[in-house]
Design a protein around this motif. Structure first.
Motif, PDB file in Angstrom:
ATOM      1  N   LYS A  26      -0.222   6.610  -6.053  1.00 55.87           N
ATOM      2  CA  LYS A  26       0.774   5.824  -5.328  1.00 55.87           C
ATOM      3  C   LYS A  26       1.509   6.686  -4.309  1.00 55.87           C
ATOM      4  O   LYS A  26       1.695   6.300  -3.167  1.00 55.87           O
ATOM      5  N   ASP A  30       1.323   6.182  -0.228  1.00 55.62           N
ATOM      6  CA  ASP A  30       2.551   5.951   0.555  1.00 55.62           C
ATOM      7  C   ASP A  30       2.607   6.826   1.798  1.00 55.62           C
ATOM      8  O   ASP A  30       3.216   6.454   2.795  1.00 55.62           O
ATOM      9  N   TRP A  54      -3.891  -0.963 -11.209  1.00 52.56           N
ATOM     10  CA  TRP A  54      -2.796  -0.708 -10.272  1.00 52.56           C
ATOM     11  C   TRP A  54      -3.121  -1.292  -8.899  1.00 52.56           C
ATOM     12  O   TRP A  54      -2.280  -1.965  -8.284  1.00 52.56           O
ATOM     13  N   THR A  58      -1.066  -4.295  -6.885  1.00 53.05           N
ATOM     14  CA  THR A  58      -0.235  -3.729  -5.817  1.00 53.05           C
ATOM     15  C   THR A  58      -0.656  -4.276  -4.469  1.00 53.05           C
ATOM     16  O   THR A  58      -1.808  -4.137  -4.068  1.00 53.05           O
ATOM     17  N   LYS A  79      -5.350   2.005   2.205  1.00 54.34           N
ATOM     18  CA  LYS A  79      -4.030   1.443   2.446  1.00 54.34           C
ATOM     19  C   LYS A  79      -4.202   0.304   3.450  1.00 54.34           C
ATOM     20  O   LYS A  79      -4.764   0.506   4.519  1.00 54.34           O
TER      21      LYS A  79
END
Length: 81
Positions: A26, A30, A54, A58, A79
């Motif tokens: 994570k 980010d 996850w 997410t 992402k």
């Protein structure tokens, strides 16, 4: 799962156990820009289900692929936003 992607960054979490592979994934995601791909290399077999769960829960990430290479597990996460 797509197999066409270029890895932007690699995160080595070998030797880490739950929940650290997900926590560090994570954090690394980010720091990426949209459409960049993170390769996560882990030795915890639980990372296969943990990272998949996850990613599914997410928003802003897409699990592209997972590979079980015996003692090493590779995860590819994009992402998306």
């Amino acid at each position: 799962m797509s197999t066409e992607y270029t890895v932007t960054e690699t995160l080595d979490v070998k030797g880490e156990s739950c929940p650290m592979p997900v926590v560090k994934t994570k954090g690394a995601i980010d720091g990426l820009s949209d459409d960049e791909v993170l390769e996560v290399i882990a030795t915890d077999s639980g990372s296969m289900s943990d990272i998949a769960g996850w990613a599914e829960a997410t928003s802003g990430v897409e699990l592209l692929d997972q590979q079980d290479e015996g003692d090493v597990f590779k995860h590819y996460v994009r992402k998306t936003q």
